[in-house]
Design a protein around this motif. Structure first.
Motif, PDB file in Angstrom:
ATOM      1  N   SER A  84     -96.817 -48.443 -18.786  1.00  0.00           N
ATOM      2  CA  SER A  84     -97.817 -50.067 -17.473  1.00  0.00           C
ATOM      3  C   SER A  84     -96.112 -51.109 -17.590  1.00  0.00           C
ATOM      4  O   SER A  84     -95.639 -51.589 -19.017  1.00  0.00           O
ATOM      5  N   GLY A  85     -96.158 -51.795 -16.666  1.00  0.00           N
ATOM      6  CA  GLY A  85     -94.869 -52.341 -16.944  1.00  0.00           C
ATOM      7  C   GLY A  85     -93.143 -52.291 -16.275  1.00  0.00           C
ATOM      8  O   GLY A  85     -92.566 -53.099 -16.436  1.00  0.00           O
ATOM      9  N   GLU A  86     -93.017 -51.316 -16.773  1.00  0.00           N
ATOM     10  CA  GLU A  86     -91.807 -50.561 -17.045  1.00  0.00           C
ATOM     11  C   GLU A  86     -91.375 -50.593 -14.993  1.00  0.00           C
ATOM     12  O   GLU A  86     -91.679 -50.567 -14.393  1.00  0.00           O
ATOM     13  N   GLN A  87     -89.796 -51.178 -14.865  1.00  0.00           N
ATOM     14  CA  GLN A  87     -89.231 -51.316 -13.623  1.00  0.00           C
ATOM     15  C   GLN A  87     -88.928 -49.841 -13.074  1.00  0.00           C
ATOM     16  O   GLN A  87     -88.047 -49.040 -13.698  1.00  0.00           O
ATOM     17  N   LEU A  88     -89.186 -49.829 -11.960  1.00  0.00           N
ATOM     18  CA  LEU A  88     -89.288 -48.029 -11.147  1.00  0.00           C
ATOM     19  C   LEU A  88     -87.952 -48.165 -10.368  1.00  0.00           C
ATOM     20  O   LEU A  88     -87.362 -47.225 -10.286  1.00  0.00           O
ATOM     21  N   VAL A  89     -88.348 -49.790  -9.478  1.00  0.00           N
ATOM     22  CA  VAL A  89     -87.234 -49.184  -8.520  1.00  0.00           C
ATOM     23  C   VAL A  89     -86.430 -50.469  -8.521  1.00  0.00           C
ATOM     24  O   VAL A  89     -87.710 -52.042  -8.283  1.00  0.00           O
ATOM     25  N   PRO A  90     -85.366 -51.075  -8.293  1.00  0.00           N
ATOM     26  CA  PRO A  90     -84.769 -52.454  -8.197  1.00  0.00           C
ATOM     27  C   PRO A  90     -85.212 -53.550  -6.937  1.00  0.00           C
ATOM     28  O   PRO A  90     -85.626 -53.185  -6.138  1.00  0.00           O
ATOM     29  N   ALA A  91     -84.919 -54.652  -6.697  1.00  0.00           N
ATOM     30  CA  ALA A  91     -85.136 -55.587  -6.067  1.00  0.00           C
ATOM     31  C   ALA A  91     -84.078 -54.997  -4.699  1.00  0.00           C
ATOM     32  O   ALA A  91     -82.705 -54.507  -5.405  1.00  0.00           O
ATOM     33  N   GLY A  92     -84.251 -55.482  -3.559  1.00  0.00           N
ATOM     34  CA  GLY A  92     -83.136 -54.713  -2.335  1.00  0.00           C
ATOM     35  C   GLY A  92     -83.493 -53.304  -2.347  1.00  0.00           C
ATOM     36  O   GLY A  92     -82.487 -52.929  -0.927  1.00  0.00           O
ATOM     37  N   THR A  93     -83.511 -52.200  -2.634  1.00  0.00           N
ATOM     38  CA  THR A  93     -83.886 -50.932  -2.808  1.00  0.00           C
ATOM     39  C   THR A  93     -84.795 -51.514  -1.350  1.00  0.00           C
ATOM     40  O   THR A  93     -85.859 -51.344  -0.898  1.00  0.00           O
ATOM     41  N   VAL A  94     -84.031 -49.799  -0.653  1.00  0.00           N
ATOM     42  CA  VAL A  94     -84.856 -50.536   1.329  1.00  0.00           C
ATOM     43  C   VAL A  94     -86.628 -49.219   0.853  1.00  0.00           C
ATOM     44  O   VAL A  94     -86.077 -48.270  -0.090  1.00  0.00           O
ATOM     45  N   VAL A  95     -87.451 -49.576   1.970  1.00  0.00           N
ATOM     46  CA  VAL A  95     -88.595 -48.915   0.757  1.00  0.00           C
ATOM     47  C   VAL A  95     -88.682 -47.320   2.223  1.00  0.00           C
ATOM     48  O   VAL A  95     -88.540 -47.369   3.456  1.00  0.00           O
ATOM     49  N   THR A  96     -88.872 -47.086   1.059  1.00  0.00           N
ATOM     50  CA  THR A  96     -88.386 -44.941   1.861  1.00  0.00           C
ATOM     51  C   THR A  96     -89.672 -44.302   2.332  1.00  0.00           C
ATOM     52  O   THR A  96     -90.033 -44.841   1.047  1.00  0.00           O
ATOM     53  N   PRO A  97     -90.077 -43.742   2.948  1.00  0.00           N
ATOM     54  CA  PRO A  97     -91.513 -42.576   2.306  1.00  0.00           C
ATOM     55  C   PRO A  97     -91.432 -42.803   0.966  1.00  0.00           C
ATOM     56  O   PRO A  97     -92.946 -42.748   0.553  1.00  0.00           O
ATOM     57  N   ALA A  98     -90.607 -42.122   0.102  1.00  0.00           N
ATOM     58  CA  ALA A  98     -90.936 -41.551  -1.422  1.00  0.00           C
ATOM     59  C   ALA A  98     -91.172 -42.981  -1.736  1.00  0.00           C
ATOM     60  O   ALA A  98     -91.818 -42.909  -2.927  1.00  0.00           O
ATOM     61  N   VAL A  99     -90.307 -44.092  -1.728  1.00  0.00           N
ATOM     62  CA  VAL A  99     -90.874 -45.516  -2.673  1.00  0.00           C
ATOM     63  C   VAL A  99     -91.569 -45.949  -1.858  1.00  0.00           C
ATOM     64  O   VAL A  99     -92.877 -46.101  -2.957  1.00  0.00           O
ATOM     65  N   LEU A 100     -92.587 -45.774  -1.189  1.00  0.00           N
ATOM     66  CA  LEU A 100     -93.991 -45.686   0.036  1.00  0.00           C
ATOM     67  C   LEU A 100     -95.048 -44.969  -1.421  1.00  0.00           C
ATOM     68  O   LEU A 100     -96.440 -45.291  -1.861  1.00  0.00           O
ATOM     69  N   GLY A 101     -94.811 -43.370  -1.751  1.00  0.00           N
ATOM     70  CA  GLY A 101     -95.272 -42.687  -2.839  1.00  0.00           C
ATOM     71  C   GLY A 101     -95.598 -43.244  -3.701  1.00  0.00           C
ATOM     72  O   GLY A 101     -96.666 -43.398  -4.453  1.00  0.00           O
ATOM     73  N   LEU A 102     -94.019 -43.785  -4.271  1.00  0.00           N
ATOM     74  CA  LEU A 102     -93.826 -43.642  -5.945  1.00  0.00           C
ATOM     75  C   LEU A 102     -94.936 -45.459  -6.262  1.00  0.00           C
ATOM     76  O   LEU A 102     -96.199 -45.795  -6.657  1.00  0.00           O
ATOM     77  N   ALA A 103     -94.984 -46.258  -4.779  1.00  0.00           N
ATOM     78  CA  ALA A 103     -95.819 -47.467  -5.062  1.00  0.00           C
ATOM     79  C   ALA A 103     -97.101 -47.694  -5.308  1.00  0.00           C
ATOM     80  O   ALA A 103     -97.914 -47.972  -6.070  1.00  0.00           O
ATOM     81  N   ALA A 104     -97.705 -46.342  -4.300  1.00  0.00           N
ATOM     82  CA  ALA A 104     -98.928 -45.834  -4.290  1.00  0.00           C
ATOM     83  C   ALA A 104     -99.686 -45.074  -5.461  1.00  0.00           C
ATOM     84  O   ALA A 104    -100.373 -45.930  -6.037  1.00  0.00           O
ATOM     85  N   ALA A 105     -98.489 -44.897  -5.908  1.00  0.00           N
ATOM     86  CA  ALA A 105     -99.238 -44.269  -7.643  1.00  0.00           C
ATOM     87  C   ALA A 105     -99.093 -44.458  -8.559  1.00  0.00           C
ATOM     88  O   ALA A 105    -100.487 -44.887  -9.081  1.00  0.00           O
ATOM     89  N   ALA A 106     -98.046 -46.448  -8.531  1.00  0.00           N
ATOM     90  CA  ALA A 106     -98.226 -46.841  -9.511  1.00  0.00           C
ATOM     91  C   ALA A 106     -99.434 -47.908  -8.992  1.00  0.00           C
ATOM     92  O   ALA A 106     -98.698 -49.525 -10.269  1.00  0.00           O
TER      93      ALA A 106
END
Length: 609
Positions: free
Chosen positions: A314-336
């Motif tokens: 918890s609190g660990e950075q997963l992806v930095p600012a400036g990252t384009v939201v891809t389908p994989a980023v959406l899945g990671l965000a939901a999981a987190a």
């Protein structure tokens, strides 16, 4: 010095030349002449050097004697069309340029160079490579050159000057920016202001850019889970089990697992406390009669258990600012644990198509041609991350252009055509009337020389936010408070490939900055052909990536049909080669710009080659 005699009808296309070898293999595909197997590289280089020396001598002579006529006129014999206008092929062949005709050309052609109508374009400043300096931003109203009062008829005198020639000398055009400098100006302009941020639900965030780093809201996984379908066991075996009992995903175990016990467990299910390992179903034997489980392989502590926090804490950075939201980023965000994401609003772009000669449908006829840019620009800009309104066709109407610019609520306005100094080229006068700041006014690149970048003054309060979604409207309004300036405007030349040059030179870096996207990584690739260069300007040449064969290196091949009015080459390309002045030899490396829909990796064979 007048140079070799060239008639108004153009070069003899039946004679051998750099693009029509007298002998050797015939290529009737898209590859550029230098890429045809069998052509003598040394001979081609010698011809290129001879052309460059000839052109340099002509331009130096013209610089010494200066111009002696007013208004647009046919250049001296021997001066090639590449010296003024969008024509970028130094050979003047039908594939890459055109021969001079006896008819004067004005306008953006629209295809003309913004300085080609004035004899002062042959001045030492414009004909010597070392004289190309970086031009500072200036208001359109103070713009020197053919756009600000030097359009006078032969024999007339402008007000306040002793002669038309004196007026023109005082207002001679400023040198164009180099291609790399113009790109840098556009990138810096896009990054010039603070980025707004809105919270978008996951189902609306795709394709946006993260305004903040994405930090985990929980451990992943948030509890110890089974990695396999099988048996959870505690302690050494064999293990007693209860027939019919088991733990499914989504159901927490009721109690801890005592030593010597086993229970069936599904993949993803939470393992009971005190579990030693999970044994896969195929690696265990269950004696139903005795109620005992036997392992058929050795059992290691912790095997096939995904421990809590294995992926992140918890609190660990997963992806930095400036990252384009891809389908994989959406899945990671939901999981987190995210339901919405902090995102940068997509820059909103308006497209204004200028030109009375353009048709929206049907076949060309009676001097009218199809509008190729209207259908092309919207998808191209969306691929760069912009929100794009449908193109508006204004014709050659200065009042309609002014009203459209004044009423636009966009972050960026893209116009097509009208950027030079012809009788219906209204972009510069309208920008001057509106008090716009010219940041780039002409770029030393072929095709696309008369492109421009300007910043419009801000309009009335709320004028640039009406019609947006509420979240974006609030964020954009807040951004406007911090920046009193209005939207940007990129003026593209009217010729299709010249407009593509403006897209990659000015629009792409500008939108990347406005959207918070990372800039395209520069890289170089081997070119398998000689590519002719302009004496002074950068060339952008459509290329296709080719995979190396028999241990050879991957490389790019230049494509034919790369004249400023042509789209056949770019339609088959997956990138543009940045060819420095003077050209490149086969076997050397060139900088490559990927097209937004065709990343170079993995490299594949291009269509139509």
């Amino acid at each position: 010095m007048t140079g070799p005699d060239r008639s108004a009808s153009g070069p003899d296309r039946s004679a051998p030349g750099p693009d029509r070898p007298a002998a050797g293999p015939v290529d009737d595909g898209l590859f550029a002449p230098g890429a045809v197997p069998g052509e003598a590289a040394g001979s081609a280089r010698a011809r290129a050097r001879a052309r460059a020396e000839e052109e340099l001598a002509i331009e130096q002579a013209l610089a010494l004697v200066g111009g002696s006529t007013l208004g647009p006129s046919r250049p001296p014999r021997g001066q090639r069309p590449g010296g003024g206008g969008d024509g970028d092929d130094p050979s003047g062949t039908p594939d890459g340029g055109e021969a001079w005709s006896s008819t004067p050309r004005t306008g953006d052609g629209r295809n003309a160079d913004p300085t080609s109508a004035s004899p002062t374009s042959a001045s030492p400043m414009s004909s010597t490579p070392n004289a190309r300096t970086d031009a500072g931003a200036r208001t359109a109203g103070n713009r020197p050159g053919p756009h600000s009062g030097d359009r006078v008829q032969s024999g007339s005198t402008s007000a306040g000057s002793t002669s038309p020639r004196a007026s023109r000398t005082a207002n001679q055009p400023a040198p164009s920016l180099s291609w790399s400098r113009a790109r840098a100006v556009a990138a810096r302009a896009g990054r010039g202001g603070p980025l707004a941020a809105v919270r978008l639900p996951l189902d609306r965030a795709l394709g946006h850019v993260l305004a903040e780093p994405l930090g985990a809201l929980t451990d992943l996984p948030s509890f110890d889970t089974s990695a396999m379908d099988g048996w959870a066991v505690a302690g050494p075996g064999p293990w007693a089990f209860v027939a019919g009992a088991g733990i499914l995903a989504g159901h927490a175990p009721a109690t801890a697992l005592p030593d010597g016990a086993a229970v069936r467990i599904a993949t993803g299910a939470r393992v009971p406390p005190d579990t030693t390992a999970v044994i896969r179903s195929e690696h265990a034997y269950a004696d139903e009669a005795k109620g005992l489980l036997h392992a058929e392989r050795s059992v290691a502590t912790g095997q096939d258990i995904r421990p809590r926090g294995q992926e992140c804490r918890s609190g660990e950075q997963l992806v930095p600012a400036g990252t384009v939201v891809t389908p994989a980023v959406l899945g990671l965000a939901a999981a987190a644990g995210y339901d919405a994401l902090p995102a940068v609003p997509r820059p909103r772009v308006d497209i204004l198509v200028l030109g009375d000669e353009l048709l929206a449908a049907g076949l060309p006829h009676d001097g009218l041609i199809r509008d190729a840019l209207g259908p092309m620009l919207g998808p191209w800009l969306r691929a760069l991350g912009a929100e794009v309104a449908g193109p508006r066709r204004l014709g050659d109407d200065a009042r309609a252009l002014r009203d459209a610019l004044a009423a636009s609520d966009a972050d960026l306005i893209v116009t097509t055509g009208g950027t030079a100094s012809g009788p219906v080229d209204h972009v510069h006068p309208v920008l001057a009337e509106l008090g716009a700041e010219l940041m780039v006014d002409g770029v030393a690149v072929r095709p696309g020389h008369p492109m421009l970048l300007a910043r419009l003054p801000s309009g009335p309060s709320g004028a640039h936010t009406a019609g947006r979604p509420e979240g974006q409207r609030d964020a954009t309004a807040e951004q406007r408070k911090e920046s009193p300036d209005g939207p940007y405007l990129v003026g593209l030349p009217g010729n299709p490939l010249a407009a593509v040059s403006g897209l990659v030179t000015l629009v792409e870096p500008l939108i990347a900055g406005l959207a918070g996207r990372p800039a395209q990584d520069a890289y170089r690739a081997l070119v398998h052909a000689e590519v002719h260069g302009h004496p002074h300007d950068t060339r952008l040449v459509p290329v296709v990536h080719r995979a190396g064969r028999a241990g050879g290196r991957d490389h790019v091949a230049p494509l034919r049909y790369n004249g400023p009015a042509m789209l056949r080459g770019i339609a088959a390309a997956d990138g543009l080669a940045v060819v420095e002045p003077g050209g490149v030899r086969s076997g050397t490396e060139v900088e490559i710009l990927d097209l937004p829909w065709a990343p170079a990796t993995p490299w594949t064979e291009g269509c139509f080659t």
